[in-house]
Design a protein around this motif. Structure first.
Motif, PDB file in Angstrom:
ATOM      1  N   LEU A   1       0.828  -1.211   0.000  1.00  0.00           N
ATOM      2  CA  LEU A   1       0.000   0.000   0.000  1.00  0.00           C
ATOM      3  C   LEU A   1       0.861   1.259   0.000  1.00  0.00           C
ATOM      4  O   LEU A   1       1.785   1.397   0.802  1.00  0.00           O
ATOM      5  N   GLU A   2       0.493   2.188  -0.899  1.00  0.00           N
ATOM      6  CA  GLU A   2       1.139   3.495  -0.937  1.00  0.00           C
ATOM      7  C   GLU A   2       0.163   4.608  -0.562  1.00  0.00           C
ATOM      8  O   GLU A   2       0.588   5.692  -0.164  1.00  0.00           O
ATOM      9  N   PHE A   3      -1.132   4.322  -0.739  1.00  0.00           N
ATOM     10  CA  PHE A   3      -2.171   5.310  -0.406  1.00  0.00           C
ATOM     11  C   PHE A   3      -3.297   4.606   0.348  1.00  0.00           C
ATOM     12  O   PHE A   3      -3.839   3.600  -0.123  1.00  0.00           O
ATOM     13  N   LEU A   4      -3.642   5.145   1.512  1.00  0.00           N
ATOM     14  CA  LEU A   4      -4.717   4.576   2.329  1.00  0.00           C
ATOM     15  C   LEU A   4      -5.626   5.703   2.803  1.00  0.00           C
ATOM     16  O   LEU A   4      -5.153   6.693   3.379  1.00  0.00           O
ATOM     17  N   SER A   5      -6.924   5.548   2.540  1.00  0.00           N
ATOM     18  CA  SER A   5      -7.885   6.575   2.942  1.00  0.00           C
ATOM     19  C   SER A   5      -8.965   5.958   3.826  1.00  0.00           C
ATOM     20  O   SER A   5      -9.649   5.011   3.419  1.00  0.00           O
ATOM     21  N   MET A   6      -9.094   6.518   5.034  1.00  0.00           N
ATOM     22  CA  MET A   6     -10.125   6.070   5.985  1.00  0.00           C
ATOM     23  C   MET A   6     -10.838   7.300   6.546  1.00  0.00           C
ATOM     24  O   MET A   6     -10.765   7.607   7.733  1.00  0.00           O
ATOM     25  N   ILE A   7     -11.510   8.008   5.662  1.00  0.00           N
ATOM     26  CA  ILE A   7     -12.219   9.239   6.033  1.00  0.00           C
ATOM     27  C   ILE A   7     -13.599   8.913   6.583  1.00  0.00           C
ATOM     28  O   ILE A   7     -14.332   8.099   6.021  1.00  0.00           O
TER      29      ILE A   7
ATOM     30  N   ASN B   1      -4.445  -0.117  15.820  1.00  0.00           N
ATOM     31  CA  ASN B   1      -4.488  -1.383  15.076  1.00  0.00           C
ATOM     32  C   ASN B   1      -3.943  -1.268  13.649  1.00  0.00           C
ATOM     33  O   ASN B   1      -4.105  -2.194  12.856  1.00  0.00           O
ATOM     34  N   LEU B   2      -3.318  -0.166  13.325  1.00  0.00           N
ATOM     35  CA  LEU B   2      -2.766   0.004  11.985  1.00  0.00           C
ATOM     36  C   LEU B   2      -1.581  -0.953  11.794  1.00  0.00           C
ATOM     37  O   LEU B   2      -0.663  -0.988  12.619  1.00  0.00           O
ATOM     38  N   PRO B   3      -1.582  -1.763  10.739  1.00  0.00           N
ATOM     39  CA  PRO B   3      -0.485  -2.709  10.511  1.00  0.00           C
ATOM     40  C   PRO B   3       0.777  -2.014  10.012  1.00  0.00           C
ATOM     41  O   PRO B   3       0.760  -0.829   9.682  1.00  0.00           O
ATOM     42  N   LYS B   4       1.845  -2.756   9.953  1.00  0.00           N
ATOM     43  CA  LYS B   4       3.112  -2.230   9.453  1.00  0.00           C
ATOM     44  C   LYS B   4       3.009  -2.053   7.945  1.00  0.00           C
ATOM     45  O   LYS B   4       2.797  -3.011   7.192  1.00  0.00           O
ATOM     46  N   LEU B   5       3.150  -0.817   7.490  1.00  0.00           N
ATOM     47  CA  LEU B   5       3.028  -0.493   6.058  1.00  0.00           C
ATOM     48  C   LEU B   5       4.226   0.383   5.666  1.00  0.00           C
ATOM     49  O   LEU B   5       4.137   1.612   5.622  1.00  0.00           O
ATOM     50  N   ASN B   6       5.328  -0.265   5.355  1.00  0.00           N
ATOM     51  CA  ASN B   6       6.574   0.457   5.092  1.00  0.00           C
ATOM     52  C   ASN B   6       6.523   1.323   3.830  1.00  0.00           C
ATOM     53  O   ASN B   6       7.256   2.306   3.723  1.00  0.00           O
ATOM     54  N   LYS B   7       5.681   0.949   2.860  1.00  0.00           N
ATOM     55  CA  LYS B   7       5.632   1.677   1.596  1.00  0.00           C
ATOM     56  C   LYS B   7       4.569   2.788   1.572  1.00  0.00           C
ATOM     57  O   LYS B   7       4.454   3.508   0.571  1.00  0.00           O
TER      58      LYS B   7
ATOM     59  N   ALA C   1       4.488   6.745  13.536  1.00  0.00           N
ATOM     60  CA  ALA C   1       5.941   6.780  13.388  1.00  0.00           C
ATOM     61  C   ALA C   1       6.528   5.374  13.382  1.00  0.00           C
ATOM     62  O   ALA C   1       7.531   5.109  12.692  1.00  0.00           O
ATOM     63  N   GLU C   2       5.906   4.475  14.104  1.00  0.00           N
ATOM     64  CA  GLU C   2       6.405   3.100  14.186  1.00  0.00           C
ATOM     65  C   GLU C   2       6.037   2.273  12.954  1.00  0.00           C
ATOM     66  O   GLU C   2       6.859   1.493  12.455  1.00  0.00           O
ATOM     67  N   ARG C   3       4.831   2.451  12.423  1.00  0.00           N
ATOM     68  CA  ARG C   3       4.325   1.538  11.399  1.00  0.00           C
ATOM     69  C   ARG C   3       4.240   2.122   9.997  1.00  0.00           C
ATOM     70  O   ARG C   3       4.020   1.382   9.029  1.00  0.00           O
ATOM     71  N   THR C   4       4.356   3.413   9.889  1.00  0.00           N
ATOM     72  CA  THR C   4       4.377   4.035   8.549  1.00  0.00           C
ATOM     73  C   THR C   4       5.584   4.975   8.478  1.00  0.00           C
ATOM     74  O   THR C   4       5.421   6.197   8.364  1.00  0.00           O
ATOM     75  N   PRO C   5       6.797   4.443   8.550  1.00  0.00           N
ATOM     76  CA  PRO C   5       8.009   5.262   8.667  1.00  0.00           C
ATOM     77  C   PRO C   5       8.301   6.144   7.452  1.00  0.00           C
ATOM     78  O   PRO C   5       9.065   7.117   7.573  1.00  0.00           O
ATOM     79  N   ASN C   6       7.741   5.823   6.290  1.00  0.00           N
ATOM     80  CA  ASN C   6       8.027   6.591   5.074  1.00  0.00           C
ATOM     81  C   ASN C   6       6.884   7.510   4.665  1.00  0.00           C
ATOM     82  O   ASN C   6       6.799   7.936   3.499  1.00  0.00           O
ATOM     83  N   LEU C   7       6.014   7.819   5.584  1.00  0.00           N
ATOM     84  CA  LEU C   7       4.853   8.674   5.303  1.00  0.00           C
ATOM     85  C   LEU C   7       5.312  10.077   4.877  1.00  0.00           C
ATOM     86  O   LEU C   7       6.189  10.683   5.501  1.00  0.00           O
TER      87      LEU C   7
ATOM     88  N   LYS D   1       9.288  11.906  14.393  1.00  0.00           N
ATOM     89  CA  LYS D   1       9.994  10.689  14.001  1.00  0.00           C
ATOM     90  C   LYS D   1       9.653  10.236  12.576  1.00  0.00           C
ATOM     91  O   LYS D   1      10.052   9.154  12.163  1.00  0.00           O
ATOM     92  N   LEU D   2       8.912  11.082  11.865  1.00  0.00           N
ATOM     93  CA  LEU D   2       8.599  10.811  10.456  1.00  0.00           C
ATOM     94  C   LEU D   2       9.441  11.773   9.611  1.00  0.00           C
ATOM     95  O   LEU D   2       8.993  12.875   9.271  1.00  0.00           O
ATOM     96  N   PRO D   3      10.671  11.379   9.274  1.00  0.00           N
ATOM     97  CA  PRO D   3      11.594  12.304   8.602  1.00  0.00           C
ATOM     98  C   PRO D   3      11.142  12.757   7.213  1.00  0.00           C
ATOM     99  O   PRO D   3      11.558  13.823   6.741  1.00  0.00           O
ATOM    100  N   ASN D   4      10.301  11.959   6.539  1.00  0.00           N
ATOM    101  CA  ASN D   4       9.861  12.289   5.179  1.00  0.00           C
ATOM    102  C   ASN D   4       8.539  13.040   5.138  1.00  0.00           C
ATOM    103  O   ASN D   4       8.051  13.387   4.050  1.00  0.00           O
TER     104      ASN D   4
END
Length: 234
Positions: free
Chosen positions: A26-32, A41-47, A66-72, A93-96
């Motif tokens: 996943l690169e784009f996730l929308s939960m509006i 409960n968000l899973p690890k999504l590195n991408k 910051a833990e599960r979406t490090p490249n946000l 902690k989200l450098p990007n």
């Protein structure tokens, strides 16, 4: 799956359910507007690059991001229950992360809100769609900024213009055709009238001079002088 939209799907007790690490691409996730209270409960999504969480009831727990979406790079928390600047501290902690939206959150009502957020999160380029110098963020999505639609519209206009021109030319051709037909009809009528006059002249030529003169006088409504003399003798 690279894009997943779950807008308006109600969450289970305010938590994310059914989304697992199987969606690792996943690169784009929308939960509006899913009545979300927590992202625990968000899973690890590195991408994952862009996360839409607007119109929920999240008030904290952002350290999970910051833990599960490090490249946000884009995070939208508009319309949530975030009240304090300190609640945003885990986002350091989200450098990007260079775009953050907090529209309609109570934190936006704080004095020096923008300056405080840019100081807390120096990696940010845009906050609520504007940079630190109040310059609006460019929209890199051609469909979102309407360029594609404008091109289609312009092309549609060109097509329409060509159709209109063609229609006008057809109308002009029709009008010219009608005028030509009218001209032909007029000529035929003139020829018929001339023919009738010629026929009358020919008939007149065949008559004796006296009869011809008498006929002309009758046509003009005058009486023959000989008839007048007969009337006087009577």
């Amino acid at each position: 799956v690279k894009e997943l939209v779950l807008d308006n799907c109600r969450s289970d007790d305010g938590k994310i359910v059914g989304l697992s690490s199987d969606f690792e691409n996943l690169e784009f996730l929308s939960m509006i507007n899913i009545n979300l209270l927590s992202v625990s409960n968000l899973p690890k999504l590195n991408k994952l690059r862009k996360l839409e969480l607007s119109d929920n009831r999240i008030s904290g727990g952002l350290e999970v991001l910051a833990e599960r979406t490090p490249n946000l790079t884009h995070l939208n928390l508009s319309g949530n229950k975030i009240k304090d600047i300190n609640t945003l501290e885990p986002l350091k902690k989200l450098p990007n992360l260079h775009s953050l939206d907090l529209f309609n959150c109570e934190v936006t009502m704080l004095i020096n809100y923008r300056e405080s957020v840019f100081t807390l999160l120096p990696q940010l380029t845009y906050l609520d769609g504007f940079d630190a110098d109040d310059q609006e963020a460019p929209d890199s999505d051609p469909e979102a900024d309407g360029d594609g639609l404008e091109d289609e519209y312009e092309n549609g206009e060109d097509d329409l213009d060509e159709e209109v021109i063609d229609d006008e030319e057809d109308e002009d051709d029709d009008l010219e055709g009608e005028e030509e037909e009218d001209g032909v009809d007029d000529e035929e009528e003139d020829e018929e009238e001339d023919g009738e006059e010629d026929e009358e002249d020919e008939v007149d030529d065949d008559l004796p001079r006296g009869e011809k003169r008498k006929r002309n006088l009758e046509d003009e409504g005058e009486e023959d002088p000989e008839d007048e003399e007969d009337d006087e003798d009577d």
